[in-house]
Structure formats: structure tokens, C-alpha cells
Design a protein around this motif. Structure first.
Motif, PDB file in Angstrom:
ATOM      1  N   VAL A 272       0.865  -1.175   0.000  1.00  0.00           N
ATOM      2  CA  VAL A 272       0.000   0.000   0.000  1.00  0.00           C
ATOM      3  C   VAL A 272       0.901   1.224   0.000  1.00  0.00           C
ATOM      4  O   VAL A 272       1.672   1.435   0.941  1.00  0.00           O
ATOM      5  CB  VAL A 272      -0.945   0.009   1.218  1.00  0.00           C
ATOM      6  N   VAL A 273       0.838   1.989  -1.074  1.00  0.00           N
ATOM      7  CA  VAL A 273       1.720   3.139  -1.263  1.00  0.00           C
ATOM      8  C   VAL A 273       0.861   4.383  -1.482  1.00  0.00           C
ATOM      9  O   VAL A 273      -0.330   4.282  -1.786  1.00  0.00           O
ATOM     10  CB  VAL A 273       2.655   2.921  -2.474  1.00  0.00           C
ATOM     11  N   PRO A 274       1.436   5.574  -1.345  1.00  0.00           N
ATOM     12  CA  PRO A 274       0.651   6.797  -1.595  1.00  0.00           C
ATOM     13  C   PRO A 274       0.323   6.944  -3.080  1.00  0.00           C
ATOM     14  O   PRO A 274       1.188   6.743  -3.943  1.00  0.00           O
ATOM     15  CB  PRO A 274       1.576   7.925  -1.121  1.00  0.00           C
ATOM     16  N   ASP A 275      -0.913   7.290  -3.379  1.00  0.00           N
ATOM     17  CA  ASP A 275      -1.315   7.607  -4.742  1.00  0.00           C
ATOM     18  C   ASP A 275      -0.504   8.822  -5.189  1.00  0.00           C
ATOM     19  O   ASP A 275      -0.467   9.831  -4.488  1.00  0.00           O
ATOM     20  CB  ASP A 275      -2.820   7.910  -4.771  1.00  0.00           C
ATOM     21  N   PRO A 276       0.163   8.758  -6.352  1.00  0.00           N
ATOM     22  CA  PRO A 276       1.021   9.876  -6.755  1.00  0.00           C
ATOM     23  C   PRO A 276       0.267  11.169  -7.011  1.00  0.00           C
ATOM     24  O   PRO A 276       0.869  12.248  -6.990  1.00  0.00           O
ATOM     25  CB  PRO A 276       1.680   9.361  -8.048  1.00  0.00           C
ATOM     26  N   LEU A 277      -1.054  11.096  -7.244  1.00  0.00           N
ATOM     27  CA  LEU A 277      -1.830  12.304  -7.504  1.00  0.00           C
ATOM     28  C   LEU A 277      -2.501  12.864  -6.259  1.00  0.00           C
ATOM     29  O   LEU A 277      -2.603  14.084  -6.093  1.00  0.00           O
ATOM     30  CB  LEU A 277      -2.894  12.032  -8.575  1.00  0.00           C
ATOM     31  N   THR A 278      -2.974  11.992  -5.393  1.00  0.00           N
ATOM     32  CA  THR A 278      -3.784  12.442  -4.252  1.00  0.00           C
ATOM     33  C   THR A 278      -3.145  12.169  -2.898  1.00  0.00           C
ATOM     34  O   THR A 278      -3.573  12.732  -1.887  1.00  0.00           O
ATOM     35  CB  THR A 278      -5.162  11.757  -4.276  1.00  0.00           C
ATOM     36  N   GLY A 279      -2.162  11.280  -2.851  1.00  0.00           N
ATOM     37  CA  GLY A 279      -1.553  10.916  -1.580  1.00  0.00           C
ATOM     38  C   GLY A 279      -2.368   9.929  -0.779  1.00  0.00           C
ATOM     39  O   GLY A 279      -1.959   9.505   0.307  1.00  0.00           O
ATOM     40  N   THR A 280      -3.537   9.542  -1.290  1.00  0.00           N
ATOM     41  CA  THR A 280      -4.383   8.559  -0.601  1.00  0.00           C
ATOM     42  C   THR A 280      -3.802   7.164  -0.802  1.00  0.00           C
ATOM     43  O   THR A 280      -2.994   6.941  -1.706  1.00  0.00           O
ATOM     44  CB  THR A 280      -5.824   8.617  -1.140  1.00  0.00           C
TER      45      THR A 280
END
Length: 262
Positions: free
Chosen positions: A246-254
Motif C-alpha cells: 500500500v503506497v501513496p497515490d502519486p496524484l492524491t496521496g491517498t
């Protein structure tokens, strides 16, 4: 609409079909004015729970409350003015057009003596526009594709103008672009004060658009809270049996789920 005043709470629910128990001792509090995504594997009880919250699934035990009052004791029209429900599968009456279907969403606001008003017309127009089916208004629902029909049913629920929406897999049949359009609409409804609860299968979509997540497995709530706290690699393995990072979404950080190679 009363917006963030809506609170839906389940206490000690036991749910099932025939001899099969789906859930036992299930407690859940859905935060008002939030977008809650219900996640979990197939047949874990998500749809059964949503039907119970909508008063369509008999309770074997327990109680569902809406703003502190027992939902089972409230009049159907009173509930329909507060709570809109979109199930997984709907069969339209033969020959009905999209506009006629959407107009049915206004029934809870009218009595047998009332006349159709400009307010009703405006609600139908808004619902058609928000669901992206204005160009289908005169088409028969039975002639539509699965995705088009799904958006027409969504428009009917929107025309109901309730401050609480329960949606069971609302992105079913929709292509990827319409999925994101619908989820963005639900987020806007949340931002406008409505309470939105949706069963979703796409974890990454849920994390991007919802601000509250309920994870279910085997008829029980495993975890609930903000996506950044709930959606973790250990939880994904526990709930879905899937090894993933589970990694941060590159666009939203979610949170963004990246499954390991099988």
C-alpha cells in the motif's frame, strides 16, 4: 434536506437467510455528512448489511437507528424522504422512459392529492443532469445498455433528494470514465452535506473518493475509519487474502493498493 444531521447506527445486528447466518452481533455507526465506502470480498455480508440499513432486510436481532429513533418504527414515507437506496439489480416496468423512471423518485414527497410542481420538475432536471442521462431522457429504460440503465436508476435516487444515500455497487456496469464521474458526483454530494454510503469493489477508488472506510469479512466489521488508517497491507491480506503493498497515490496521496505478482 437536513444534511449532516443524518446519523445511521446499527446495534447488535443478526442477519441471515433461512438457516444461514450472515452476520451476528454487528455494530456500526456511519458518520453523518461523510462518504463511507464499504469494502470486502464477495459474499462477506456487504449487500445484506446495506439492505438491513435500508429496512429491506429483516433483522433477526438488533436495531437500526436513524437520528436516534428506531428505523423500524418510522413510517415508510417518512423514511423514504430521508433515505435513498439503490440496490444491485433493478428491473424497470416495461415501456417506461428514463424521465418517467426518474419522476418516480419524487413519490415520497407527494401525496395522492398533491399536484406535480415546478419543484418536482426542477428536481428531475437536476437528477438527469447530475447522472449524465439528459440525452437519454426519452429512451425506454429496457433499451439501454447496462451502464446507461445504471445511471438512469442513479438519477431516480438523486431525484428523491434525501440527505442519506445507500448505494449497493453503484459503479456496476459503468465504464472506467463513468465510474470516476459517478464517484466524483458522490464526493460533491458529500461536500454539499449529504451522507453517502456505497459498497465498492475497487479499493483504490474507495480510498481516493471516500473519507471513511468500513472493511468487512465473514459478516463482521474488521476495521473502520479514514482510508489512510484502515487500508494497510496487513488488513488487505486479512480481508481479501491478497499480498500487496500500500503506497501513496502519486496524484492524491491517498492509499493505493499494488498487488504482488501471483
Amino acid at each position: 434536506m437536513s444534511g449532516a444531521g443524518s446519523g445511521l447506527v446499527a446495534h447488535g445486528l443478526e442477519l441471515g437467510y433461512g438457516d444461514r447466518v450472515v452476520s451476528r452481533g454487528l455494530d456500526l455507526a456511519l458518520p453523518p455528512g461523510r462518504f463511507t465506502a464499504v469494502l470486502g470480498p464477495n459474499a462477506c455480508g456487504k449487500s445484506t448489511l446495506l439492505r438491513a440499513l435500508a429496512r429491506l432486510q429483516p433483522l433477526r436481532a438488533g436495531r437500526v437507528e436513524l437520528d436516534g429513533a428506531d428505523l423500524a418504527q418510522q413510517r415508510p414515507r417518512q423514511v423514504a424522504r430521508r433515505l435513498g437506496f439503490l440496490p444491485q439489480r433493478m428491473v424497470p416496468p416495461e415501456g417506461i422512459t428514463v424521465t418517467q423512471l426518474v419522476r418516480r423518485g419524487r413519490f415520497p414527497h407527494r401525496s395522492w392529492r398533491s399536484v406535480w410542481t415546478e419543484q418536482d420538475d426542477a428536481a428531475v432536471r437536476r437528477a438527469l443532469a447530475d447522472a449524465g442521462v439528459e440525452d437519454l431522457a426519452t429512451r425506454r429504460v429496457e433499451e439501454l445498455s447496462g451502464g446507461q440503465a445504471q445511471r438512469a436508476w442513479m438519477a431516480m435516487v438523486l431525484a428523491q433528494e434525501t440527505d442519506l444515500l445507500l448505494l449497493d455497487e453503484p459503479t456496476t456496469y459503468l465504464d472506467i470514465a463513468h465510474q470516476y464521474e459517478l464517484l466524483a458526483l458522490l464526493a460533491r454530494l458529500r461536500d454539499g452535506g449529504r451522507t453517502v454510503v456505497a459498497v465498492l469493489h475497487e479499493v483504490n477508488q474507495a480510498c481516493r473518493f471516500a473519507d471513511h472506510v468500513v472493511a468487512m469479512a465473514d459478516g463482521r466489521v474488521v476495521a473502520q475509519g479514514p482510508p489512510g488508517e484502515v487500508v494497510t497491507a496487513p488488513l488487505v491480506r486479512e480481508v481479501f487474502g491478497l499480498a500487496a503493498d500500500v503506497v501513496p497515490d502519486p496524484l492524491t496521496g491517498t492509499p493505493m493498493l499494488v498487488p504482488h505478482p501471483v
